[in-house]
Design a protein around this motif. Structure first.
Motif, PDB file in Angstrom:
ATOM      1  N   ALA A   1     -36.575 -32.358 -12.723  1.00  0.00           N
ATOM      2  CA  ALA A   1     -36.896 -33.802 -12.699  1.00  0.00           C
ATOM      3  C   ALA A   1     -35.767 -34.535 -11.992  1.00  0.00           C
ATOM      4  N   ASP A   2     -36.149 -35.544 -11.200  1.00  0.00           N
ATOM      5  CA  ASP A   2     -35.184 -36.359 -10.447  1.00  0.00           C
ATOM      6  C   ASP A   2     -35.641 -37.814 -10.532  1.00  0.00           C
TER       7      ASP A   2
ATOM      8  N   SER B   1     -42.741 -32.436 -20.395  1.00  0.00           N
ATOM      9  CA  SER B   1     -43.193 -32.137 -19.030  1.00  0.00           C
ATOM     10  C   SER B   1     -42.277 -32.802 -18.018  1.00  0.00           C
ATOM     11  N   PRO B   2     -42.255 -32.292 -16.760  1.00  0.00           N
ATOM     12  CA  PRO B   2     -41.425 -32.901 -15.722  1.00  0.00           C
ATOM     13  C   PRO B   2     -41.710 -34.373 -15.528  1.00  0.00           C
ATOM     14  N   TYR B   3     -42.993 -34.774 -15.699  1.00  0.00           N
ATOM     15  CA  TYR B   3     -43.314 -36.182 -15.509  1.00  0.00           C
ATOM     16  C   TYR B   3     -42.605 -37.043 -16.542  1.00  0.00           C
ATOM     17  N   ILE B   4     -42.632 -36.575 -17.808  1.00  0.00           N
ATOM     18  CA  ILE B   4     -41.990 -37.333 -18.885  1.00  0.00           C
ATOM     19  C   ILE B   4     -40.480 -37.375 -18.670  1.00  0.00           C
ATOM     20  N   LEU B   5     -39.913 -36.226 -18.228  1.00  0.00           N
ATOM     21  CA  LEU B   5     -38.466 -36.178 -17.970  1.00  0.00           C
ATOM     22  C   LEU B   5     -38.096 -37.143 -16.847  1.00  0.00           C
TER      23      LEU B   5
ATOM     24  N   ASN C   1     -35.010 -40.016  -8.604  1.00  0.00           N
ATOM     25  CA  ASN C   1     -35.364 -40.461  -7.261  1.00  0.00           C
ATOM     26  C   ASN C   1     -36.434 -39.560  -6.624  1.00  0.00           C
ATOM     27  N   ILE C   2     -36.886 -38.544  -7.350  1.00  0.00           N
ATOM     28  CA  ILE C   2     -37.961 -37.618  -6.979  1.00  0.00           C
ATOM     29  C   ILE C   2     -37.563 -36.696  -5.814  1.00  0.00           C
ATOM     30  N   SER C   3     -36.672 -37.137  -4.919  1.00  0.00           N
ATOM     31  CA  SER C   3     -36.409 -36.414  -3.674  1.00  0.00           C
ATOM     32  C   SER C   3     -35.844 -35.024  -3.884  1.00  0.00           C
ATOM     33  N   ALA C   4     -35.134 -34.778  -4.997  1.00  0.00           N
ATOM     34  CA  ALA C   4     -34.474 -33.486  -5.186  1.00  0.00           C
ATOM     35  C   ALA C   4     -35.271 -32.517  -6.034  1.00  0.00           C
ATOM     36  N   GLU C   5     -36.464 -32.896  -6.523  1.00  0.00           N
ATOM     37  CA  GLU C   5     -37.232 -32.023  -7.415  1.00  0.00           C
ATOM     38  C   GLU C   5     -37.663 -30.744  -6.683  1.00  0.00           C
ATOM     39  N   GLY C   6     -37.486 -29.617  -7.380  1.00  0.00           N
ATOM     40  CA  GLY C   6     -37.848 -28.309  -6.827  1.00  0.00           C
ATOM     41  C   GLY C   6     -36.720 -27.645  -6.069  1.00  0.00           C
ATOM     42  N   LYS C   7     -35.619 -28.360  -5.807  1.00  0.00           N
ATOM     43  CA  LYS C   7     -34.520 -27.761  -5.054  1.00  0.00           C
ATOM     44  C   LYS C   7     -33.650 -26.916  -5.968  1.00  0.00           C
ATOM     45  N   ASP C   8     -33.003 -25.917  -5.346  1.00  0.00           N
ATOM     46  CA  ASP C   8     -32.092 -25.027  -6.073  1.00  0.00           C
ATOM     47  C   ASP C   8     -30.668 -25.574  -5.927  1.00  0.00           C
ATOM     48  N   VAL C   9     -30.022 -25.938  -7.056  1.00  0.00           N
ATOM     49  CA  VAL C   9     -28.659 -26.517  -7.025  1.00  0.00           C
ATOM     50  C   VAL C   9     -27.688 -25.619  -7.779  1.00  0.00           C
ATOM     51  N   SER C  10     -28.055 -24.365  -7.925  1.00  0.00           N
ATOM     52  CA  SER C  10     -27.204 -23.452  -8.697  1.00  0.00           C
ATOM     53  C   SER C  10     -25.852 -23.219  -8.030  1.00  0.00           C
ATOM     54  N   SER C  11     -25.787 -23.506  -6.745  1.00  0.00           N
ATOM     55  CA  SER C  11     -24.498 -23.310  -6.045  1.00  0.00           C
ATOM     56  C   SER C  11     -23.564 -24.532  -6.158  1.00  0.00           C
TER      57      SER C  11
END
Length: 583
Positions: A110-111, A78-82, A113-123
């Protein structure tokens, strides 16, 4: 101008000793300097290569960490474990700022630092290469998001040989910079006073002791260099001069970390004055050593020149003194070397010459005495013959008439007076009389006044050029009168039909002599006559006996003076008498 013997010996010894030493020191200095320079420069190159190797090891360790991360993370959890795993990883490895896990769609699951979770970084540039199975290593760049330089890693995450996501940690650059700073600090501890830095392929600083320069200043632009120049120097292990900083720099290439990255270049710079200080010390040491050798050589050169020159100087002084008629002191014979043998030979030569001179003087005395005796006998024989004749006449007349003719008595008296004059002139030569202070000008004035009647009768003009500053001389006045009266009478006798008689005197202070000249415009003399002047009984006068000039020469020599005569037939004569001053 020729150098004296001592100076020649000194220069010769210095040339023999100093020139070879100079060549030796020069070539030794060049060889030592070149070897030391190569050693110092090589040491700087080694430092650059060590730093490049350390940099590569630092980054390679990060790649190893990345591989370990991809193999050990339960990516299907799960994201929490990651997130928990990534946070634990950051705490265990402080070399990282943080890490994210991205699914194949490019969404951050998963981040740490939590701040980047859910963001799209495919670019992001690292996502596609990593999703295709490559390990990605970015160049250091300035991130506008976090507003500081970043170094990002990325690697594919596989499950049953299928790529299920991408993990991307970011490296904490402070650790890299501290490693470079620590290297610079170690160099300063050893007194190198240099610093290290790293630039990318564009020439931008990516590590530098001055953090304000990172990704802002360009090393290539600052020093007007090309990247190829630096890469060539790194391959050939050569230094590059940095005139702007008065420094030199060594460079080393950090090996590429992946196929998508370019190599970094490590630079180590140090001031020229610091790097080449050992060269200056070497030069000072060799110059000091050469100065010591020069002083020692100069000392021994002076000693040798003195030890050889002093005996020769004494010998030359003795020869010069002997040449001036002074008897030199015997030279010391202190050794059996060439100088000692030379001094011994000179002493022997002086002794032999003195003995020969004594023999010559004795021979000349006997010869002169013989000539004088023969001349006196000849001169006295004539008046004695006359007297004898008259006495015979008296004897015959007395027998017949008992009368003596007074005329004959007068002639006999004249002949007796003639004999008396001849004997007196001989006595002048050996007569010892008391000397007095004589004023030559006054004496010459009296003699000219005495001769004025005869000069007037012969129509001879008398001229006087007597100096006012003549010093007194210690002589016998009667001898002085006899000398100059003879010369003046001879001059008048050479001008029976008139002419000019000139008497001049002057003081020669440099030689401490008084010169008196007696010049006439009479008949003059031939070279043959001049050669025989002063010879006993030599005369050109029909009724002369040749003792006047002989007496003149003898008296002047007795005073320590000399006579010089200039004359030519029909051009008159000049007698120059040089008399030593008494002061």
């Amino acid at each position: 101008m020729r150098l004296n013997f001592r100076l020649r010996i000194l220069l010769l010894f210095l040339i023999i000793t100093i020139v070879p030493f100079a060549f030796f020191f020069y070539f030794s200095w060049r060889a030592e300097r070149e070897a030391l320079k190569q050693q110092l420069e090589y040491h700087l190159v080694i430092m650059a290569n060590n730093l490049a190797e350390s940099t590569y090891q630092f980054v390679n360790e990060r790649l190893t960490d990345l591989k370990f991360m991809t193999l050990s993370v339960p990516w299907t959890s799960s994201p929490y474990i990651l997130r928990k795993y990534l946070q634990d990883f950051n705490e265990s490895y402080p070399q990282y700022d943080g890490a994210i896990y991205v699914n194949p769609a490019g969404q951050v699951l998963a981040d740490s630092n939590i701040s980047a979770e859910g963001k799209d970084v495919s670019s992001r540039p690292w996502f596609k290469p990593a999703l295709q199975g490559q390990y990605y290593f970015s160049d250091i760049y300035y991130s506008p998001i976090v507003q500081r330089p970043l170094l990002v890693l990325a690697a594919p995450v596989k499950s049953q040989n299928q790529i299920v996501g991408v993990v991307s940690p970011s490296v904490h650059l402070a650790n890299l910079w501290q490693m470079v700073d620590a290297f610079s600090s170690r160099q300063q501890t050893f007194g190198q006073a240099g610093y290290a830095f790293i630039i990318n392929q564009k020439g931008e600083f990516i590590a530098h002791p001055d953090r304000q320069k990172i990704l802002k200043d360009n090393f290539l632009t600052e020093h007007q260099l090309q990247l190829n120049t630096i890469l060539t120097a790194a391959r050939e292990k050569k230094l590059i001069n940095l005139p702007r900083d008065r420094a030199v720099a060594a460079f080393a290439l950090v090996k590429p970390f992946s196929s998508n990255t370019r190599a970094w270049v490590v630079g180590v710079t140090i001031p020229e004055q610091v790097l080449y200080a050992p060269l200056d010390k070497l030069t000072r040491d060799l110059v000091s050593l050469f100065a010591v050798v020069l002083c020692v050589s100069l000392f021994f050169s002076l000693y040798l020149a003195h030890s050889l020159g002093q005996p020769l100087t004494k010998l030359l002084t003795a020869i010069a003194s002997y040449g001036e008629g002074k008897k030199p002191e015997p030279l010391p014979v202190e050794s059996d070397d060439e100088i000692g043998k030379l001094n011994r030979a000179f002493n022997q030569m002086v002794w032999q010459l003195e003995e020969r001179e004594k023999e010559l003087i004795r021979s000349e005395k006997f010869k002169t005495a013989g000539q004088l005796a023969a001349g006196m006998a000849h001169e006295i024989r004539n008046p004695l013959t006359t007297i004898k004749g008259f006495l015979q006449i008296f004897s015959q007349q007395n027998a017949s008439t008992n009368q003596i003719n007074p005329k004959y008595l007068h002639l006999i008296i004249n002949e007796v007076e003639r004999i008396e004059r001849i004997i007196n002139e001989f006595l002048y030569i050996s007569k010892s009389v008391k000397k007095e202070s004589v004023n030559l000008n006054s004496l010459l004035q009296d003699l000219l006044m005495f001769c004025e009647p005869r000069a007037f009768q012969q129509k001879v003009i008398l001229q006087r050029e007597l100096a006012d500053n003549l010093p007194l001389v210690e002589l016998v006045p009667e001898q002085v009168k006899q000398v100059f009266l003879n010369l003046i009478q001879n001059a008048l006798e050479s001008m029976p039909a008139g002419g000019e008689l000139k008497i001049s005197s002057q003081w020669l202070p440099d030689a401490n002599l008084i010169e008196v000249k007696v010049s006439d415009t009479g008949f003059g003399m031939t070279e043959k006559t001049l050669a025989q002047l002063g010879t006993p009984f030599f005369t050109t006068k029909p009724d002369g006996h040749g003792l006047g000039l002989m007496l003149t020469y003898q008296l002047v020599e007795l005073w320590g003076g000399k006579i010089q005569v200039k004359s030519a037939p029909g051009q008159g004569s000049t007698f120059s008498i040089f008399i030593p001053c008494s002061q």
